[in-house]
Design an enzyme around this catalytic site. Structure first.
Site, PDB file in Angstrom:
ATOM      1  N   GLU A 132      10.989   6.303   5.181  1.00 56.35           N
ATOM      2  CA  GLU A 132       9.618   6.470   4.241  1.00 56.35           C
ATOM      3  C   GLU A 132       8.639   6.114   5.794  1.00 56.35           C
ATOM      4  OE1 GLU A 132       6.875   3.080   1.970  1.00 56.35           O
ATOM      5  OE2 GLU A 132       8.807   2.672   2.632  1.00 56.35           O
ATOM      6  N   ASP A 198       7.747  -9.058  16.226  1.00 52.71           N
ATOM      7  CA  ASP A 198       6.193  -8.990  16.198  1.00 52.71           C
ATOM      8  C   ASP A 198       5.800 -10.500  16.764  1.00 52.71           C
ATOM      9  OD1 ASP A 198       3.652  -8.763  15.772  1.00 52.71           O
ATOM     10  OD2 ASP A 198       3.476  -8.823  13.663  1.00 52.71           O
ATOM     11  N   ILE A 199       5.072 -10.165  17.879  1.00 49.48           N
ATOM     12  CA  ILE A 199       4.234 -11.483  18.612  1.00 49.48           C
ATOM     13  C   ILE A 199       2.815 -11.060  18.576  1.00 49.48           C
ATOM     14  CG2 ILE A 199       4.120 -12.657  20.714  1.00 49.48           C
ATOM     15  CD1 ILE A 199       6.633 -11.167  21.534  1.00 49.48           C
ATOM     16  N   ASP A 200       1.997 -12.067  17.870  1.00 52.64           N
ATOM     17  CA  ASP A 200       0.780 -12.128  17.425  1.00 52.64           C
ATOM     18  C   ASP A 200       0.025 -13.138  18.164  1.00 52.64           C
ATOM     19  OD1 ASP A 200      -1.748 -12.468  15.928  1.00 52.64           O
ATOM     20  OD2 ASP A 200      -1.200 -10.755  15.164  1.00 52.64           O
ATOM     21  N   CYS A 220      -5.089 -15.575  28.177  1.00 54.33           N
ATOM     22  CA  CYS A 220      -4.346 -15.794  27.171  1.00 54.33           C
ATOM     23  C   CYS A 220      -3.032 -14.705  26.688  1.00 54.33           C
ATOM     24  CB  CYS A 220      -4.949 -16.031  25.629  1.00 54.33           C
ATOM     25  SG  CYS A 220      -6.041 -14.932  25.129  1.00 54.33           S
ATOM     26  N   SER A 249       0.097  -3.813  20.191  1.00 49.99           N
ATOM     27  CA  SER A 249      -0.227  -3.648  19.083  1.00 49.99           C
ATOM     28  C   SER A 249      -1.584  -2.962  18.782  1.00 49.99           C
ATOM     29  CB  SER A 249      -0.264  -5.010  18.291  1.00 49.99           C
ATOM     30  OG  SER A 249      -1.205  -5.699  18.760  1.00 49.99           O
ATOM     31  N   ARG A 251      -4.497  -4.582  19.761  1.00 52.69           N
ATOM     32  CA  ARG A 251      -5.534  -5.676  19.964  1.00 52.69           C
ATOM     33  C   ARG A 251      -5.047  -6.817  20.590  1.00 52.69           C
ATOM     34  NH1 ARG A 251      -9.124  -6.941  14.552  1.00 52.69           N
ATOM     35  NH2 ARG A 251     -10.570  -5.557  15.884  1.00 52.69           N
ATOM     36  N   ASP A 397       6.578 -14.029  14.750  1.00 48.47           N
ATOM     37  CA  ASP A 397       6.325 -13.682  13.094  1.00 48.47           C
ATOM     38  C   ASP A 397       7.790 -13.396  12.704  1.00 48.47           C
ATOM     39  OD1 ASP A 397       5.812 -13.322  10.669  1.00 48.47           O
ATOM     40  OD2 ASP A 397       4.175 -12.055  10.895  1.00 48.47           O
ATOM     41  N   LEU A 407       7.862  -2.488   6.567  1.00 49.00           N
ATOM     42  CA  LEU A 407       7.308  -1.316   7.497  1.00 49.00           C
ATOM     43  C   LEU A 407       6.333  -1.860   8.660  1.00 49.00           C
ATOM     44  CD1 LEU A 407       6.611  -0.581   4.136  1.00 49.00           C
ATOM     45  CD2 LEU A 407       6.464   1.589   5.326  1.00 49.00           C
TER      46      LEU A 407
END
Length: 513
Positions: A132, A198-200, A220, A249, A251, A397, A407
């Protein structure tokens, strides 16, 4: 939910999406919180052991089985989500211009190697054909359950529809566009997808002081570097994974894609267990902390060795997290000794301008002066280790990693807010990666024009040998990705050969009398 591509790929885009075109689509699968491989085939990017259980580290009370990220059932828009794609009444950024995106997909996007990466072969396989894809179009429409038989058809659809970005989902038991023809909905189920993390940067807002929200700076960004090093080491050394692709990502974060076959075939239970293994629940805004068992788990012990140098330079020096009295209160809450915290509070009240570096040193000074009342010297060492982990350990996350049908934004798409391309990160030169210098789509198109102007004396035959992406600063990233994919395909071909040999051997043995 209706599919996006009809059974005839030659039909135009409007026919392909007639009943899957949704505005204000749910944010969970659409916008991942903004939140590589050690293959010798990979070109360096431009400068810019034993499995353990979670129970041995800390209690696991995460038994949730929510379907927040389900891509096999209809979902409703989440009106409270800030990341929800929405039609904007005001003018969109120039990065979202269909003309610019069309040029990007025509001239720069590495469809060939993305196809091979997801297909695990140079020739079309169900790995790609039954996978998908979801498109987010300019204006906010979100189109689910797209699938493509070949890389060329995928490229044509992108050029036609000019998505702001597209997201990659799992391979399904049947082609996603055929799911409505099934007599039983349960027959349509995800069977394979890369394990992802995912690391935000927004998850670091409680401890970073230089920026907040969507903003980032080089100070940071060090938190992302720390996280990549710790997670990458755990995935390789504790689980034996080899094909790990880290991607910026666009940003304020990074994504990990693990393409080892063993990782791709994990079910939700295994994905949840692995994600929980890497998650460390420490404190909250009130300073309440879950205890970490001693002796430290080998994963945490290794992580501390990686993170300790960053604690001094990045946390204490650059972030100065306890400079203000309000923030210093958080540090005191993390020290479970009334006599020690009373002595520290008195000292800091009399000298309020002390830096975090000085306040950290004050802890040992106060302890040596006899202010410990409930903690032993060893327990104080453990408490300080816990604080180091809280301010340096990766903040993942984890929900992104727990579901097979989740997704995630594809590598090399353009971030619609910044215009930056989601390029791969070479972990061999991780410290040199600067997110603020990653090229934007308009930068790249300008670089093509500049290259053409500067090479006007070349013959048409010579110019035809140079592809547009090779004329830009995207070249190093594409070459690195191409090397990574080559290493993956080489490993996959070995596995296929072993499988055929074992099958042939088994067949021969079955014929013995």
């Amino acid at each position: 939910m209706p599919h996006a591509v009809s059974s005839s790929p030659e039909q135009d885009a409007s026919a392909n999406v007639e009943d899957s075109y949704m505005t204000d689509a749910p944010a969970a699968p659409a916008e991942e919180a903004e939140k590589a491989s050690n293959t010798t085939d990979s070109q360096p990017l431009p400068t810019n052991g034993a499995t353990s259980t979670l129970e041995s580290m800390f209690d696991d009370d995460d038994d949730d089985d929510d379907d927040e990220f389900s891509s096999s059932a209809p979902t409703k828009p989440d009106e409270g989500s800030q990341d929800q794609p929405q039609a904007q009444p005001t003018s969109k950024p120039k990065y979202s211009s269909p003309d610019i995106l069309r040029q990007f997909y025509q001239r720069l996007f590495p469809f060939r190697w993305l196809f091979q990466w997801l297909n695990h072969s140079a020739t079309p396989q169900p790995d790609f054909q039954n996978r998908e894809f979801a498109f987010v179009l300019p204006g906010g429409a979100y189109i689910r359950y797209q699938s493509f038989m070949t890389a060329d058809l995928f490229r044509k659809q992108c050029i036609q529809m000019t998505p702001e970005r597209f997201e990659v989902g799992p391979q399904y038991s049947v082609n996603p566009r055929d799911r409505k023809q099934l007599r039983k909905a349960s027959a349509f189920k995800p069977i394979m997808k890369e394990l992802v993390f995912d690391i935000d940067m927004t998850d670091y807002d409680p401890i970073r002081t230089c920026c907040s929200g969507a903003a980032i700076c080089n100070k940071c960004w060090q938190f992302i570097i720390m996280a990549v090093k710790v997670v990458d080491a755990a995935l390789r050394e504790d689980f034996g994974f080899q094909h790990i692709l880290w991607v910026y990502s666009g940003r304020r974060g990074a994504h990990a894609w693990i393409s080892d076959k063993r990782a791709r075939e994990m079910d939700d239970t295994k994905r949840r267990a692995l994600a929980n293994y890497l998650v460390l629940t420490m404190g909250n805004e009130q300073g309440k902390r879950a205890g970490i068992k001693r002796p430290l788990h080998p994963h945490l012990d290794r992580s501390l060795k990686i993170l300790n140098p960053y604690f001094q330079d990045t946390v204490l020096a650059d972030q100065d997290p306890w400079h203000s009295p309000e923030r210093a209160e958080k540090l005191l809450q993390l020290l479970p000794d009334k006599g020690l915290t009373t002595a520290l509070q008195k000292k800091w009240d009399s000298t309020p301008d002390r830096s975090s570096n000085q306040k950290w040193a004050d802890i040992d000074t106060a302890a040596e002066a006899g202010n410990l009342t409930t903690l032993s010297a060893k327990q104080l060492v453990d408490a300080k280790q816990d604080i180091r982990l809280e301010y340096t350990y990766p903040r993942l996350d984890a929900e992104v990693s727990k579901k097979l049908n989740h997704l995630l934004k594809s590598p090399f798409v353009v971030h619609p807010g910044t215009g930056r391309v989601c390029v791969p990160i070479d972990t061999r030169t991780l410290e040199d990666f600067d997110p603020l210098t990653v090229p934007t789509v308009t930068d790249l198109l300008r670089e093509i024009d500049e290259w053409d102007q500067n090479h006007g004396s070349m013959s048409d035959e010579e110019r035809a040998k140079v592809q547009d992406w090779q004329k830009t600063s995207l070249k190093g990233y594409v070459e690195y990705f191409r090397g990574y994919v080559a290493g993956l395909l080489k490993e996959e071909s070995k596995g296929s050969k072993r499988g055929r040999e074992e099958e042939a051997q088994g067949g021969a043995e079955s014929m013995e009398f």
